[in-house]
Design a protein around this motif. Sequence first.
Motif, PDB file in Angstrom:
ATOM      1  N   THR A 174      -2.320  -2.010   6.788  1.00 46.01           N
ATOM      2  CA  THR A 174      -1.607  -3.172   7.339  1.00 46.01           C
ATOM      3  C   THR A 174      -2.602  -4.242   7.773  1.00 46.01           C
ATOM      4  O   THR A 174      -2.444  -5.434   7.455  1.00 46.01           O
ATOM      5  CB  THR A 174      -0.733  -2.756   8.535  1.00 46.01           C
ATOM      6  OG1 THR A 174       0.209  -1.768   8.111  1.00 46.01           O
ATOM      7  CG2 THR A 174       0.020  -3.951   9.101  1.00 46.01           C
ATOM      8  N   ARG A 175      -3.633  -3.813   8.512  1.00 50.94           N
ATOM      9  CA  ARG A 175      -4.653  -4.750   8.992  1.00 50.94           C
ATOM     10  C   ARG A 175      -5.426  -5.364   7.818  1.00 50.94           C
ATOM     11  O   ARG A 175      -5.699  -6.571   7.797  1.00 50.94           O
ATOM     12  CB  ARG A 175      -5.604  -4.032   9.944  1.00 50.94           C
ATOM     13  CG  ARG A 175      -6.601  -4.946  10.631  1.00 50.94           C
ATOM     14  CD  ARG A 175      -7.275  -4.255  11.819  1.00 50.94           C
ATOM     15  NE  ARG A 175      -7.859  -2.965  11.460  1.00 50.94           N
ATOM     16  CZ  ARG A 175      -7.390  -1.797  11.900  1.00 50.94           C
ATOM     17  NH1 ARG A 175      -6.346  -1.760  12.703  1.00 50.94           N
ATOM     18  NH2 ARG A 175      -7.977  -0.663  11.537  1.00 50.94           N
ATOM     19  N   MET A 176      -5.747  -4.561   6.805  1.00 50.64           N
ATOM     20  CA  MET A 176      -6.500  -5.039   5.645  1.00 50.64           C
ATOM     21  C   MET A 176      -5.734  -6.133   4.897  1.00 50.64           C
ATOM     22  O   MET A 176      -6.285  -7.185   4.548  1.00 50.64           O
ATOM     23  CB  MET A 176      -6.777  -3.864   4.692  1.00 50.64           C
ATOM     24  CG  MET A 176      -7.505  -4.273   3.408  1.00 50.64           C
ATOM     25  SD  MET A 176      -7.420  -2.980   2.125  1.00 50.64           S
ATOM     26  CE  MET A 176      -8.281  -1.640   2.940  1.00 50.64           C
ATOM     27  N   ILE A 177      -4.445  -5.867   4.649  1.00 47.21           N
ATOM     28  CA  ILE A 177      -3.643  -6.818   3.873  1.00 47.21           C
ATOM     29  C   ILE A 177      -3.382  -8.091   4.669  1.00 47.21           C
ATOM     30  O   ILE A 177      -3.530  -9.212   4.155  1.00 47.21           O
ATOM     31  CB  ILE A 177      -2.311  -6.166   3.450  1.00 47.21           C
ATOM     32  CG1 ILE A 177      -2.580  -4.971   2.522  1.00 47.21           C
ATOM     33  CG2 ILE A 177      -1.402  -7.179   2.756  1.00 47.21           C
ATOM     34  CD1 ILE A 177      -1.358  -4.110   2.236  1.00 47.21           C
ATOM     35  N   GLU A 226      -0.889   7.887  10.255  1.00 45.90           N
ATOM     36  CA  GLU A 226      -0.799   6.748  11.169  1.00 45.90           C
ATOM     37  C   GLU A 226      -2.016   5.831  11.028  1.00 45.90           C
ATOM     38  O   GLU A 226      -1.894   4.602  11.001  1.00 45.90           O
ATOM     39  CB  GLU A 226      -0.676   7.258  12.608  1.00 45.90           C
ATOM     40  CG  GLU A 226      -0.487   6.144  13.631  1.00 45.90           C
ATOM     41  CD  GLU A 226      -0.401   6.681  15.052  1.00 45.90           C
ATOM     42  OE1 GLU A 226      -0.195   5.869  15.975  1.00 45.90           O
ATOM     43  OE2 GLU A 226      -0.562   7.906  15.233  1.00 45.90           O
ATOM     44  N   LEU A 227      -3.189   6.447  10.891  1.00 45.49           N
ATOM     45  CA  LEU A 227      -4.422   5.670  10.735  1.00 45.49           C
ATOM     46  C   LEU A 227      -4.413   4.901   9.413  1.00 45.49           C
ATOM     47  O   LEU A 227      -4.818   3.722   9.373  1.00 45.49           O
ATOM     48  CB  LEU A 227      -5.629   6.609  10.791  1.00 45.49           C
ATOM     49  CG  LEU A 227      -7.014   5.952  10.636  1.00 45.49           C
ATOM     50  CD1 LEU A 227      -7.256   4.943  11.754  1.00 45.49           C
ATOM     51  CD2 LEU A 227      -8.108   7.017  10.623  1.00 45.49           C
ATOM     52  N   TRP A 239      -3.644 -12.893   0.536  1.00 45.64           N
ATOM     53  CA  TRP A 239      -2.640 -11.849   0.363  1.00 45.64           C
ATOM     54  C   TRP A 239      -1.447 -12.061   1.304  1.00 45.64           C
ATOM     55  O   TRP A 239      -1.600 -12.550   2.425  1.00 45.64           O
ATOM     56  CB  TRP A 239      -3.232 -10.465   0.653  1.00 45.64           C
ATOM     57  CG  TRP A 239      -4.183  -9.978  -0.406  1.00 45.64           C
ATOM     58  CD1 TRP A 239      -4.485 -10.583  -1.591  1.00 45.64           C
ATOM     59  CD2 TRP A 239      -4.956  -8.772  -0.367  1.00 45.64           C
ATOM     60  NE1 TRP A 239      -5.398  -9.846  -2.297  1.00 45.64           N
ATOM     61  CE2 TRP A 239      -5.710  -8.713  -1.575  1.00 45.64           C
ATOM     62  CE3 TRP A 239      -5.107  -7.740   0.554  1.00 45.64           C
ATOM     63  CZ2 TRP A 239      -6.574  -7.675  -1.871  1.00 45.64           C
ATOM     64  CZ3 TRP A 239      -5.955  -6.703   0.267  1.00 45.64           C
ATOM     65  CH2 TRP A 239      -6.690  -6.667  -0.940  1.00 45.64           C
ATOM     66  N   ILE A 240      -0.273 -11.660   0.807  1.00 44.81           N
ATOM     67  CA  ILE A 240       0.944 -11.647   1.626  1.00 44.81           C
ATOM     68  C   ILE A 240       1.359 -10.186   1.792  1.00 44.81           C
ATOM     69  O   ILE A 240       1.451  -9.441   0.806  1.00 44.81           O
ATOM     70  CB  ILE A 240       2.079 -12.441   0.943  1.00 44.81           C
ATOM     71  CG1 ILE A 240       1.685 -13.919   0.797  1.00 44.81           C
ATOM     72  CG2 ILE A 240       3.380 -12.319   1.750  1.00 44.81           C
ATOM     73  CD1 ILE A 240       2.675 -14.723  -0.040  1.00 44.81           C
ATOM     74  N   PHE A 241       1.579  -9.788   3.017  1.00 46.80           N
ATOM     75  CA  PHE A 241       1.921  -8.388   3.317  1.00 46.80           C
ATOM     76  C   PHE A 241       3.287  -8.043   2.733  1.00 46.80           C
ATOM     77  O   PHE A 241       4.302  -8.646   3.078  1.00 46.80           O
ATOM     78  CB  PHE A 241       1.921  -8.167   4.824  1.00 46.80           C
ATOM     79  CG  PHE A 241       2.213  -6.746   5.243  1.00 46.80           C
ATOM     80  CD1 PHE A 241       1.290  -5.734   5.032  1.00 46.80           C
ATOM     81  CD2 PHE A 241       3.424  -6.423   5.848  1.00 46.80           C
ATOM     82  CE1 PHE A 241       1.552  -4.436   5.420  1.00 46.80           C
ATOM     83  CE2 PHE A 241       3.698  -5.127   6.248  1.00 46.80           C
ATOM     84  CZ  PHE A 241       2.756  -4.131   6.027  1.00 46.80           C
ATOM     85  N   ALA A 242       3.331  -7.047   1.821  1.00 47.83           N
ATOM     86  CA  ALA A 242       4.583  -6.631   1.174  1.00 47.83           C
ATOM     87  C   ALA A 242       5.019  -5.238   1.617  1.00 47.83           C
ATOM     88  O   ALA A 242       5.957  -4.668   1.062  1.00 47.83           O
ATOM     89  CB  ALA A 242       4.416  -6.659  -0.347  1.00 47.83           C
ATOM     90  N   GLY A 243       4.323  -4.674   2.627  1.00 46.87           N
ATOM     91  CA  GLY A 243       4.737  -3.391   3.187  1.00 46.87           C
ATOM     92  C   GLY A 243       3.794  -2.248   2.875  1.00 46.87           C
ATOM     93  O   GLY A 243       3.053  -2.286   1.882  1.00 46.87           O
ATOM     94  N   ALA A 254       0.848  -1.192   0.000  1.00 48.68           N
ATOM     95  CA  ALA A 254       0.000   0.000   0.000  1.00 48.68           C
ATOM     96  C   ALA A 254       0.882   1.239   0.000  1.00 48.68           C
ATOM     97  O   ALA A 254       2.025   1.199   0.477  1.00 48.68           O
ATOM     98  CB  ALA A 254      -0.919   0.008   1.206  1.00 48.68           C
ATOM     99  N   TYR A 255       0.346   2.343  -0.565  1.00 49.79           N
ATOM    100  CA  TYR A 255       1.082   3.609  -0.583  1.00 49.79           C
ATOM    101  C   TYR A 255       0.210   4.726  -0.028  1.00 49.79           C
ATOM    102  O   TYR A 255      -0.963   4.861  -0.385  1.00 49.79           O
ATOM    103  CB  TYR A 255       1.516   3.977  -2.004  1.00 49.79           C
ATOM    104  CG  TYR A 255       2.230   5.307  -2.052  1.00 49.79           C
ATOM    105  CD1 TYR A 255       3.523   5.443  -1.533  1.00 49.79           C
ATOM    106  CD2 TYR A 255       1.609   6.443  -2.578  1.00 49.79           C
ATOM    107  CE1 TYR A 255       4.174   6.665  -1.550  1.00 49.79           C
ATOM    108  CE2 TYR A 255       2.260   7.668  -2.599  1.00 49.79           C
ATOM    109  CZ  TYR A 255       3.540   7.776  -2.081  1.00 49.79           C
ATOM    110  OH  TYR A 255       4.184   8.987  -2.079  1.00 49.79           O
TER     111      TYR A 255
END
Length: 419
Positions: free
Chosen positions: A44-47, A37-38, A53-57, A21-22
Amino acid sequence: MKTVRIIPAIPKENIKLRVAAYCRVSTYGPAQLRSLELQIKTYTRMIQSHPDWIFAGVFFDVGKSGLRRSGRSGLDKMLKKAAKGKIDYIITKSISRVSRDTLEVLKIIRFLRERGINMHFENEGLDSIEIGKEFEITLRGMLAQDESRNTSENIQWGFQRKFEKGDIFTKYKSFMGYTCIDDEIVIVPEQAEVVRKMFDLYLQGLSFGQIKAYLESQGIKTVTGKEVWDKKTIQKMLKNEKYKGDTMLQKTFTEDFMTGKKRKNIGQRYRYYVKDSHPAIVSAEVFNKVQEEMARRGGLVHKEDGTVESSGSKYNGKYLLGNLLMCGNCGASYRRRTERGKVVWRCATRVEKGTAACFNSPTLDEEWIKSCLGEAVCEHGIYEETFVRNTIENIRVFEEHILICYKDKLCINIKLNGR
């Protein structure tokens, strides 16, 4: 005989996407930082909660213009990671968060599409991987760019109105001699003494390099706490009208809202000079003397029609005589040379172009001219450089004599040795 082994394709539904995400916020204000921050927590929580899905940052930038790519390290890191094949899918809030430059948006989505990476814009509900959506993304990008143009024009309009009223900016950062308290510009006494000393040293004849050496030898730090001074900084300080209590507004202007490039205002736009805008550190008389001395050292001549041209003479910060001795024939300064172990002074025109260009200029022995100044000018008949610097305006050298001119306009004529 050839044998062929068939390797079954991995079912698409079994491949997990590496999702990033950006985010971007425009300022470091408390509200903007809370929003950032929100967003980071939400993405982060969504991914991480999505089963496929794998969290990529989550990559982000703060305080960088949406019009310019430069300096946006978060966006660059994400695109570099995508180029290495470590991201399959990107989520972002809107097109304007990525860029308000239409061309830049197109470059980014095409860069990602070539690698099979989709960028999803939540607010617009668009996916960059779909070629058919490129026109709509372009159109939305143009609207964001036009919004930035209007914002920039409104800001510039606001600045112009403030300039016209003589309102000055009071949020100085790293300005030697001043600070701001309750929106008022106030003098910092210990820093002001350094500023006054710099003006004083320059009028005593020291060059920017010599002032730099003095400040460093005394352990005097710059306003940002550095131990090493820059000669250009010293020059800018000595030319800054704020030290005599005045302010010139709109010295620079933004030439292009897209690039944010600033240009020095040398007449392209209105400038506004506000007199007595804040407390002065040096008097107007001292400040103006420094400007006159700077022009003299730069070899500038102010003509009667108001124009300025170079006289061909340069200030010599190392040798006082180099700033006093002038050829009575061509007007050039004299230069110090060592010939056969003897130090002499010669007309610069003669040195550069030969005797044919200035045939009447004599060569002066340094010891003779110092002895002459000691007897004719200094107290007790001994040459003293500081006294000469403070007393003599210039020394004109003619074929058979020298004319010593005092700063009070009095002149004395002395014959050259043997003439």
